[in-house]
Motif scaffolding. Structure first.
Motif, PDB file in Angstrom:
ATOM      1  N   ALA A   1       0.851  -1.188   0.000  1.00  0.00           N
ATOM      2  CA  ALA A   1       0.000   0.000   0.000  1.00  0.00           C
ATOM      3  C   ALA A   1       0.883   1.233   0.000  1.00  0.00           C
ATOM      4  CB  ALA A   1      -0.920   0.003   1.221  1.00  0.00           C
ATOM      5  N   ASN A   2       0.273   2.380  -0.262  1.00  0.00           N
ATOM      6  CA  ASN A   2       0.994   3.643  -0.209  1.00  0.00           C
ATOM      7  C   ASN A   2       0.335   4.527   0.845  1.00  0.00           C
ATOM      8  OD1 ASN A   2       2.471   5.947  -0.618  1.00  0.00           O
ATOM      9  ND2 ASN A   2       1.446   6.505  -2.532  1.00  0.00           N
ATOM     10  N   HIS A   3       0.901   4.489   2.042  1.00  0.00           N
ATOM     11  CA  HIS A   3       0.351   5.272   3.155  1.00  0.00           C
ATOM     12  C   HIS A   3       1.364   6.307   3.643  1.00  0.00           C
ATOM     13  CE1 HIS A   3      -2.312   1.524   3.978  1.00  0.00           C
ATOM     14  NE2 HIS A   3      -2.909   2.357   3.147  1.00  0.00           N
ATOM     15  N   THR A   4       2.090   6.903   2.713  1.00  0.00           N
ATOM     16  CA  THR A   4       3.129   7.862   3.108  1.00  0.00           C
ATOM     17  C   THR A   4       2.867   9.280   2.614  1.00  0.00           C
ATOM     18  OG1 THR A   4       4.448   7.331   1.149  1.00  0.00           O
ATOM     19  CG2 THR A   4       4.905   6.074   3.154  1.00  0.00           C
ATOM     20  N   SER A   5       1.809   9.487   1.854  1.00  0.00           N
ATOM     21  CA  SER A   5       1.571  10.798   1.258  1.00  0.00           C
ATOM     22  C   SER A   5       1.389  11.879   2.326  1.00  0.00           C
ATOM     23  CB  SER A   5       0.319  10.755   0.370  1.00  0.00           C
ATOM     24  OG  SER A   5      -0.002  12.056  -0.098  1.00  0.00           O
ATOM     25  N   PRO A   6       2.003  13.044   2.130  1.00  0.00           N
ATOM     26  CA  PRO A   6       1.774  14.146   3.082  1.00  0.00           C
ATOM     27  C   PRO A   6       0.372  14.738   2.970  1.00  0.00           C
ATOM     28  CG  PRO A   6       3.133  14.885   1.237  1.00  0.00           C
ATOM     29  CD  PRO A   6       2.980  13.398   1.087  1.00  0.00           C
TER      30      PRO A   6
ATOM     31  N   GLU B   1      -6.271   6.029   0.065  1.00  0.00           N
ATOM     32  CA  GLU B   1      -5.499   4.784   0.090  1.00  0.00           C
ATOM     33  C   GLU B   1      -5.928   3.895   1.251  1.00  0.00           C
ATOM     34  OE1 GLU B   1      -3.160   3.392  -1.760  1.00  0.00           O
ATOM     35  OE2 GLU B   1      -2.871   4.943  -3.279  1.00  0.00           O
ATOM     36  N   ALA B   2      -6.082   4.494   2.429  1.00  0.00           N
ATOM     37  CA  ALA B   2      -6.479   3.723   3.610  1.00  0.00           C
ATOM     38  C   ALA B   2      -7.880   3.154   3.449  1.00  0.00           C
ATOM     39  CB  ALA B   2      -6.399   4.592   4.862  1.00  0.00           C
ATOM     40  N   LEU B   3      -8.762   3.912   2.817  1.00  0.00           N
ATOM     41  CA  LEU B   3     -10.141   3.461   2.624  1.00  0.00           C
ATOM     42  C   LEU B   3     -10.186   2.174   1.809  1.00  0.00           C
ATOM     43  CD1 LEU B   3     -13.216   3.986   2.863  1.00  0.00           C
ATOM     44  CD2 LEU B   3     -13.036   5.333   0.752  1.00  0.00           C
ATOM     45  N   PHE B   4      -9.467   2.134   0.691  1.00  0.00           N
ATOM     46  CA  PHE B   4      -9.492   0.943  -0.159  1.00  0.00           C
ATOM     47  C   PHE B   4      -8.748  -0.221   0.493  1.00  0.00           C
ATOM     48  CE2 PHE B   4     -10.584   4.082  -3.397  1.00  0.00           C
ATOM     49  CZ  PHE B   4     -11.579   3.416  -4.087  1.00  0.00           C
TER      50      PHE B   4
ATOM     51  N   HIS C   1       3.459   2.838   4.927  1.00  0.00           N
ATOM     52  CA  HIS C   1       3.670   1.683   4.058  1.00  0.00           C
ATOM     53  C   HIS C   1       3.982   2.157   2.643  1.00  0.00           C
ATOM     54  CE1 HIS C   1       0.676  -0.052   7.102  1.00  0.00           C
ATOM     55  NE2 HIS C   1       1.832  -0.613   7.365  1.00  0.00           N
ATOM     56  N   ILE C   2       4.816   1.393   1.960  1.00  0.00           N
ATOM     57  CA  ILE C   2       5.110   1.663   0.553  1.00  0.00           C
ATOM     58  C   ILE C   2       4.995   0.361  -0.232  1.00  0.00           C
ATOM     59  CG2 ILE C   2       6.587   3.668   0.979  1.00  0.00           C
ATOM     60  CD1 ILE C   2       9.020   1.871   0.744  1.00  0.00           C
ATOM     61  N   GLY C   3       4.786   0.469  -1.533  1.00  0.00           N
ATOM     62  CA  GLY C   3       4.605  -0.711  -2.377  1.00  0.00           C
ATOM     63  C   GLY C   3       5.923  -1.387  -2.718  1.00  0.00           C
TER      64      GLY C   3
END
Length: 323
Positions: free
Chosen positions: A192-197, A205-208, A255-257
Motif C-alpha cells: 500500500a501507499n500510506h506515506t503521502s503528506p 489509500e487507507a479506505l481501499f 507503508h510503501i509498495g
C-alpha cells in the motif's frame, strides 16, 4: 480524531495518550491475532510462501541458520521442521534460529523454548539465540554467532516498514544484513501507499486498503467473533487512526509498495530471486483450504507476488540475494 484536533476540541497530546492506551491493550491481543491468522488466509499465505522459499534455498545444507527479525509466535518454524522431517532429500544436522528483537524479550524467549521442545519431539538437533537490542542502531553482525559451515537465511516479516519513519535505522539494518550476506533474504510487507503528506490521498489509500481487510474479516469471521472485534477496533483501528489522523512525527505507520522497495534494495546491491512455480502452486493449494479462499488470490509481480483480496493488493512476498 483529525477533525477534533484541527478544530481544537482535543489537546495536541491526545494522540499520544491513545498510543499509550493501545500499547497496554495490545498486551492481551496475541491470542486474538493468532486466531485471526488461522481463519483468514492472507497472512498464512505470506508465511507459507516465505518459508517454502527459504527451504528451497537451503535444501542442500547440513546446517541452517535463520535470522528472524520478527519471530512472533514462531508457528512458521513448526511447519518448517515438519516439512524437513517428511522429506527424504533432507540431511539436516542442525537448525539454528536467531530471533532479533527490541521489545517483549520474555515472549521471544518463550517462543524459542517452545520451538526447542517441539524439535525434540521431531528428533531434530535445534538451538536458538535471542538477540535483544535497545535500538535498531545497536544491531551488529557480531551479535549473531555465525558459523562458516552454516547456510544463512534472513526472514524479515513486516518489519522494514516500521522503520520508514526512521530512515537512518532502516539503512543501518540493511547494511548489517548485507554484511551477513545470506543465501536468501525473504521479505513480506504491506502492499500500500500510506506515506503521502496529503490527507486526502492517505484517506483514499487507507479506505481501499483497510476496506478490503475488513471485508476479509467479514467473509471469514462471524459478526460476534471476539477476535474480529479486537482486530477491527484495536489492531487495525489504531493503524487507521495513525495513518489518517496523525501528522509529522506522530504518523509512525507508513507503508510503501514493492516497486518502491525494489528501488531501495538496489542501493544495497540486492538482486531479486524469482519465487518458484512450486511455491506459487503450494500457496494456491493452501488458499483452497479456506472456505473464503475464492476471494484470495496471488498475482505474480516481478520475481515475487502480491497477495490480494478480491483484486485489492494486501501484502507482497519477495526474495533477495546480495550480488
Amino acid at each position: 480524531m483529525k477533525i477534533n484536533r484541527e478544530t481544537g476540541r482535543v489537546a495536541q497530546n491526545g494522540f499520544e495518550s491513545m498510543q499509550f492506551d493501545l500499547q497496554e491493550a495490545l498486551m492481551n491481543v496475541d491470542t486474538c491475532i493468532f486466531a485471526f491468522h488461522k481463519k483468514v488466509p492472507l497472512s498464512q499465505v505470506c508465511q507459507f510462501s516465505s518459508f517454502h522459499t527459504i527451504i528451497e534455498n537451503l535444501r542442500r545444507a547440513r546446517k541452517i541458520h535463520i535470522i528472524d527479525l520478527e519471530i512472533r509466535t514462531g508457528m512458521q518454524y513448526v511447519l518448517m521442521m515438519q516439512t524437513i522431517v517428511s522429506g527424504d532429500e533432507w540431511h539436516i544436522q542442525h537448525i539454528k534460529i536467531t530471533a532479533v528483537g527490541t521489545r517483549s524479550e520474555s515472549k521471544i524467549k518463550d517462543t524459542c523454548k517452545n520451538l526447542a521442545d517441539f524439535a525434540k519431539t521431531m528428533n531434530i538437533t535445534f538451538s536458538f539465540k535471542v538477540v535483544m537490542v535497545a535500538d535498531v542502531l545497536d544491531f551488529k553482525i557480531d551479535l549473531l554467532e555465525l558459523d562458516g559451515e552454516e547456510k544463512v537465511a534472513v526472514y524479515a516479516p513486516f518489519i522494514l516498514s516500521t522503520l520508514i519513519v526512521k530512515p537512518n535505522r532502516l539503512e543501518c539494518l540493511m547494511r548489517e544484513i548485507r554484511k551477513i550476506n545470506p543465501c536468501v533474504t525473504v521479505i513480506t510487507e504491506v502492499e500500500a501507499n500510506h506515506t503521502s503528506p496529503a490527507f486526502v490521498d492517505r484517506f483514499t489509500e487507507a479506505l481501499f486498503f483497510y476496506g478490503a481487510l475488513f471485508d476479509s474479516m467479514s467473509d471469514c469471521l462471524s459478526d460476534d467473533d471476539l477476535n474480529r472485534k479486537v482486530m477491527e477496533s484495536i489492531f487495525y483501528g489504531h493503524c487507521i487512526r495513525n495513518i489518517v489522523a496523525a501528522e509529522g512525527d506522530e504518523r509512525t505507520i507508513r507503508h510503501i509498495g514493492v516497486d518502491i522497495w525494489r528501488k531501495f534494495f538496489q542501493r544495497f546491491g540486492m538482486l531479486e530471486i524469482e519465487l518458484s512455480d512450486a511455491t506459487l502452486s503450494e500457496a494456491n493449494l493452501l488458499i483452497d483450504n479456506f472456505k473464503c479462499g475464492n476471494s484470495c488470490s496471488l498475482l505474480v509481480n516481478g520475481g515475487g507476488f502480491l497477495v490480494e483480496w478480491k483484486g485489492v493488493p494486501i501484502f507482497s512476498v519477495s526474495a533477495w540475494k546480495f550480488i
